[in-house]
Design an enzyme around this catalytic site. Structure first.
Site, mmCIF file in Angstrom:
data_model
loop_
_atom_site.group_PDB
_atom_site.id
_atom_site.type_symbol
_atom_site.label_atom_id
_atom_site.label_comp_id
_atom_site.label_asym_id
_atom_site.label_seq_id
_atom_site.Cartn_x
_atom_site.Cartn_y
_atom_site.Cartn_z
ATOM 1 C CE LYS A 115 -12.201 27.185 -4.949
ATOM 2 N NZ LYS A 115 -12.577 26.481 -3.702
ATOM 3 C CE LYS A 195 -2.184 29.616 -2.074
ATOM 4 N NZ LYS A 195 -3.380 29.923 -1.306
ATOM 5 C CE LYS A 198 -2.982 16.863 -7.248
ATOM 6 N NZ LYS A 198 -1.962 15.865 -7.003
#
Ligand code: TRP
Length: 333
Positions: A115, A195, A198
């Protein structure tokens, strides 16, 4: 008997639209667990704000996730369902845990590394994300945590935090075990590679209408080696075939498998069958979600009642943690 049931805690990010990855990978299992465990499920809005987000959209995202969860069967008589920020003890315990968490461990978390590469400026919140997650779980002295494979490392850190805290302040917090959902099941997205998520823009929404399902699934990647309709396909490398595994009968799957391998059916038909089966399987959830969406007050009541029940468990745990750390509060019992 209820009091003897082991306690389960899990959390879901309010990403707005719950998708089949969330449903098959987590929520469906959460519903099943309510039969045998005391289950506490949390919409983790405080985790969601660790990456850039749209302030005015957050309330709606939380609401939409709540609707999907309740519609999927997480009714208030089966579990405690609440929103993280409604129970301030999560933040309080997180602070206490920050004092026993090694900084190096946080920097090594793969999710943090991933991230932090994607955001412009890395906040301390993003780094401390797993400490808040540990607080979520341990605030309820939960013993089991149903999560996907990608959360294993966070759970290992939770155990480490419990160990360190206990070592310093006395045995109190359990070391929770991961209940890895459906043999490490990872639901892939429409691209058949990443995977379903969103942020990858590859989702099949849980509440899609039959038409939406058909049109979304039409774009999905199948066996990449099957270039033309006449090529025989290999169902075992095809993400659409693996989704059939969750929504179609054994007989149907066997037929599809055989007829794909001989090129008797093409991907278009196979996808249509899948879209129809998903639509049929999920119709009750979609109907229930429509009803719930029309009753925002009911959703708010469910969440506020859930927060009340969660707090009743959290408060004495928090008091004990403060007490053991020498932070005895004036006027506390
Ligand atoms: N980090 C988890 C995820 O992204 C969400 C989460 C937050 C969670 N707190 C939790 C999961 C506590 C399990 C237990 O999926």
């Amino acid at each position: 008997m209820t009091t003897e049931r082991k306690r389960v805690f899990s959390g879901i990010q309010p990403s707005g639209e719950v998708h089949l990855g969330n449903y098959l990978g987590a929520v469906k299992n959460w519903v099943d667990l309510t039969d045998d465990y005391e289950c506490i499920y949390c919409i983790v809005d405080l985790h969601a704000i660790t990456i850039p987000y749209q302030v005015d959209e957050l309330p709606e995202r939380v609401f939409d996730v709540a609707v999907s969860l309740v519609a999927s069967g997480l009714e208030p008589d089966r579990c405690i369902l609440f929103v993280q920020s409604h129970v301030p003890e999560h933040v309080e315990l997180q602070w206490l845990f920050n004092t026993v968490t090694p900084l190096g461990d946080l920097g090594r978390m793969t999710q943090f590394k991933d991230k932090s590469e994607r955001v412009e400026s890395v906040s301390a919140g993003l780094l401390n994300y797993p400490v808040l997650q540990a607080a979520d779980i341990l605030l309820y002295l939960a013993e089991y945590v149903p999560v996907g494979e990608d959360q294993r490392q966070h759970l290992e850190l939770t155990r480490e935090i419990a160990r360190r805290w206990n070592g310093r302040f006395g045995e109190y917090f359990p070391e929770p075990d991961a209940l890895i959902i459906g043999p490490g099941r990872r639901v892939l997205g429409l691209d058949g590679v990443a995977k379903m998520s969103k942020s990858q823009d590859n989702i099949i929404p849980l509440l899609a209408t039959p038409d939406e399902l058909a049109s979304v699934i039409r774009t999905a990647v199948t066996d990449p080696a099957r270039k033309r309709r006449d090529d025989p396909g290999n169902p075992h490398v095809c993400n659409i075939f693996s989704l059939h595994g969750a929504f179609s009968t054994t007989a149907e799957r066997e037929e599809i498998e055989a007829r794909c391998q001989t090129a008797e059916i093409g991907c278009v038909d196979c996808k249509l069958t899948l879209a129809n089966n998903i639509a049929e399987n999920l119709a009750p959830i979609r109907d229930r979600a429509d009803e719930l969406r029309a009753k925002p007050r009911l959703i708010r009541e469910i969440l506020s009642e859930g927060a009340g029940r969660a707090r009743a468990i959290a408060r004495p745990v928090m008091a004990e943690a403060y007490d053991r750390m020498g932070l005895r509060r004036v006027g506390s019992e």
